[in-house]
Design a protein around this motif. Structure first.
Motif, PDB file in Angstrom:
ATOM      1  N   SER A   1      52.108  71.683  33.102  1.00 41.12           N
ATOM      2  CA  SER A   1      51.197  72.371  32.179  1.00 41.12           C
ATOM      3  C   SER A   1      50.341  71.368  31.420  1.00 41.12           C
ATOM      4  CB  SER A   1      51.985  73.237  31.192  1.00 41.12           C
ATOM      5  OG  SER A   1      52.669  74.255  31.863  1.00 41.12           O
ATOM      6  N   LEU A   2      50.963  70.275  30.973  1.00 45.87           N
ATOM      7  CA  LEU A   2      50.218  69.231  30.284  1.00 45.87           C
ATOM      8  C   LEU A   2      49.159  68.637  31.213  1.00 45.87           C
ATOM      9  CD1 LEU A   2      49.777  67.347  27.864  1.00 45.87           C
ATOM     10  CD2 LEU A   2      51.576  65.892  28.800  1.00 45.87           C
ATOM     11  N   ASP A   3      49.521  68.439  32.444  1.00 49.21           N
ATOM     12  CA  ASP A   3      48.595  67.936  33.460  1.00 49.21           C
ATOM     13  C   ASP A   3      47.389  68.864  33.595  1.00 49.21           C
ATOM     14  OD1 ASP A   3      48.022  65.941  35.280  1.00 49.21           O
ATOM     15  OD2 ASP A   3      49.160  66.859  36.914  1.00 49.21           O
ATOM     16  N   ILE A   4      47.649  70.157  33.634  1.00 49.46           N
ATOM     17  CA  ILE A   4      46.577  71.140  33.787  1.00 49.46           C
ATOM     18  C   ILE A   4      45.696  71.175  32.544  1.00 49.46           C
ATOM     19  CG2 ILE A   4      46.069  73.601  34.113  1.00 49.46           C
ATOM     20  CD1 ILE A   4      48.716  73.723  35.756  1.00 49.46           C
ATOM     21  N   VAL A   5      46.311  71.089  31.363  1.00 47.07           N
ATOM     22  CA  VAL A   5      45.530  71.048  30.121  1.00 47.07           C
ATOM     23  C   VAL A   5      44.608  69.832  30.124  1.00 47.07           C
ATOM     24  CG1 VAL A   5      45.694  70.663  27.624  1.00 47.07           C
ATOM     25  CG2 VAL A   5      47.144  72.375  28.707  1.00 47.07           C
ATOM     26  N   LEU A   6      45.149  68.679  30.496  1.00 47.02           N
ATOM     27  CA  LEU A   6      44.328  67.465  30.550  1.00 47.02           C
ATOM     28  C   LEU A   6      43.197  67.596  31.566  1.00 47.02           C
ATOM     29  CD1 LEU A   6      46.938  64.599  30.200  1.00 47.02           C
ATOM     30  CD2 LEU A   6      45.158  65.253  28.593  1.00 47.02           C
ATOM     31  N   LEU A   7      43.470  68.249  32.667  1.00 48.23           N
ATOM     32  CA  LEU A   7      42.428  68.464  33.668  1.00 48.23           C
ATOM     33  C   LEU A   7      41.286  69.300  33.074  1.00 48.23           C
ATOM     34  CD1 LEU A   7      41.766  67.840  36.616  1.00 48.23           C
ATOM     35  CD2 LEU A   7      42.866  69.992  37.238  1.00 48.23           C
ATOM     36  N   GLY A   8      41.641  70.340  32.334  1.00 47.34           N
ATOM     37  CA  GLY A   8      40.623  71.148  31.664  1.00 47.34           C
ATOM     38  C   GLY A   8      39.821  70.335  30.661  1.00 47.34           C
ATOM     39  N   VAL A   9      40.513  69.481  29.903  1.00 49.04           N
ATOM     40  CA  VAL A   9      39.832  68.622  28.937  1.00 49.04           C
ATOM     41  C   VAL A   9      38.894  67.656  29.652  1.00 49.04           C
ATOM     42  CG1 VAL A   9      40.197  66.770  27.246  1.00 49.04           C
ATOM     43  CG2 VAL A   9      41.620  68.823  27.174  1.00 49.04           C
ATOM     44  N   ILE A  10      39.334  67.141  30.789  1.00 47.84           N
ATOM     45  CA  ILE A  10      38.466  66.254  31.577  1.00 47.84           C
ATOM     46  C   ILE A  10      37.194  66.985  31.991  1.00 47.84           C
ATOM     47  CG2 ILE A  10      38.252  65.101  33.821  1.00 47.84           C
ATOM     48  CD1 ILE A  10      41.196  64.249  33.479  1.00 47.84           C
ATOM     49  N   PHE A  11      37.336  68.235  32.423  1.00 44.53           N
ATOM     50  CA  PHE A  11      36.150  69.001  32.817  1.00 44.53           C
ATOM     51  C   PHE A  11      35.217  69.222  31.632  1.00 44.53           C
ATOM     52  CE2 PHE A  11      38.783  70.828  36.483  1.00 44.53           C
ATOM     53  CZ  PHE A  11      38.267  69.908  37.377  1.00 44.53           C
ATOM     54  N   PHE A  12      35.773  69.575  30.460  1.00 47.87           N
ATOM     55  CA  PHE A  12      34.933  69.737  29.271  1.00 47.87           C
ATOM     56  C   PHE A  12      34.232  68.425  28.920  1.00 47.87           C
ATOM     57  CE2 PHE A  12      37.471  73.581  27.997  1.00 47.87           C
ATOM     58  CZ  PHE A  12      36.398  74.453  27.905  1.00 47.87           C
ATOM     59  N   THR A  13      34.970  67.324  29.007  1.00 47.68           N
ATOM     60  CA  THR A  13      34.406  66.015  28.708  1.00 47.68           C
ATOM     61  C   THR A  13      33.285  65.675  29.681  1.00 47.68           C
ATOM     62  OG1 THR A  13      36.556  65.302  27.876  1.00 47.68           O
ATOM     63  CG2 THR A  13      34.984  63.580  28.396  1.00 47.68           C
ATOM     64  N   MET A  14      33.509  65.956  30.952  1.00 46.61           N
ATOM     65  CA  MET A  14      32.485  65.695  31.958  1.00 46.61           C
ATOM     66  C   MET A  14      31.234  66.541  31.686  1.00 46.61           C
ATOM     67  SD  MET A  14      33.550  63.325  33.851  1.00 46.61           S
ATOM     68  CE  MET A  14      32.174  63.397  34.968  1.00 46.61           C
ATOM     69  N   ALA A  15      31.432  67.796  31.316  1.00 49.07           N
ATOM     70  CA  ALA A  15      30.286  68.670  31.030  1.00 49.07           C
ATOM     71  C   ALA A  15      29.480  68.125  29.848  1.00 49.07           C
ATOM     72  CB  ALA A  15      30.764  70.090  30.747  1.00 49.07           C
ATOM     73  N   ALA A  16      30.178  67.744  28.784  1.00 52.07           N
ATOM     74  CA  ALA A  16      29.480  67.196  27.608  1.00 52.07           C
ATOM     75  C   ALA A  16      28.753  65.907  27.968  1.00 52.07           C
ATOM     76  CB  ALA A  16      30.477  66.959  26.477  1.00 52.07           C
ATOM     77  N   SER A  17      29.408  65.074  28.755  1.00 48.32           N
ATOM     78  CA  SER A  17      28.802  63.793  29.140  1.00 48.32           C
ATOM     79  C   SER A  17      27.574  63.993  30.027  1.00 48.32           C
ATOM     80  CB  SER A  17      29.832  62.928  29.854  1.00 48.32           C
ATOM     81  OG  SER A  17      30.912  62.651  29.001  1.00 48.32           O
TER      82      SER A  17
END
Length: 158
Positions: free
Chosen positions: A64-80
């Motif tokens: 679950s933590l892995d999946i949460v981090l994956l979502g955060v990575i996607f948000f970070t990529m979108a912002a970047s």
């Protein structure tokens, strides 16, 4: 001969393409985070009711933590991507401010390494004593070493 408006049109076209990509990545991030929340709710239910063994609960929580981090990575990529191709975002923290594609790649690689480490930790916790984990670990270490070397080379190029 191209008109003087051609670069302007190309610039707007690139911004539109980047915006579509940003929206798609945000939607993907929302979907991933929703899935993570449902997994976390299931994990909490399993912990409270005691329906799963301790090692299974730990493995599921790490997933679950892995999946949460994956979502955060996607948000970070979108912002970047938004900041890099469309418009700078003033309210972003310094570590998320991206000014070129190499910075974006470096940030992405660092996040991928963290996700890989968490994923491997989950495999270690549920390891049943077979040697396959050694091959998996060596393969993962090779990928992390290659990515780290790439980051090192890019840093020295500056």
């Amino acid at each position: 001969m191209p008109s003087s408006k051609t670069p302007i049109v190309i610039g707007y076209l690139m911004k539109i393409i980047a915006l579509v990509a940003v929206i798609a990545i945000i939607l993907l991030a929302i979907g991933v985070e929703y899935f993570a929340i449902t997994q976390i709710a299931k994990n909490l239910t399993d912990m409270v009711t005691g329906t799963s063994k301790e090692d299974i609960v730990v493995k599921d929580v790490l997933k679950s933590l892995d999946i949460v981090l994956l979502g955060v990575i996607f948000f970070t990529m979108a912002a970047s991507l938004f900041e890099l191709f469309i418009k700078p975002i003033d309210s972003l923290p310094d570590w998320l401010t991206i000014t070129n594609l190499d910075q974006l790649k470096a940030m992405m690689i660092k996040m991928i390494i963290v996700v890989m480490a968490i994923s491997f930790t989950g495999k270690i916790i549920t390891w049943d004593g077979e040697t396959e984990i050694a091959y998996y670990g060596v393969g993962l270490a090779a990928v992390i070493a290659a990515l780290s070397y790439f980051l090192l080379v890019k840093e020295k190029e500056k």
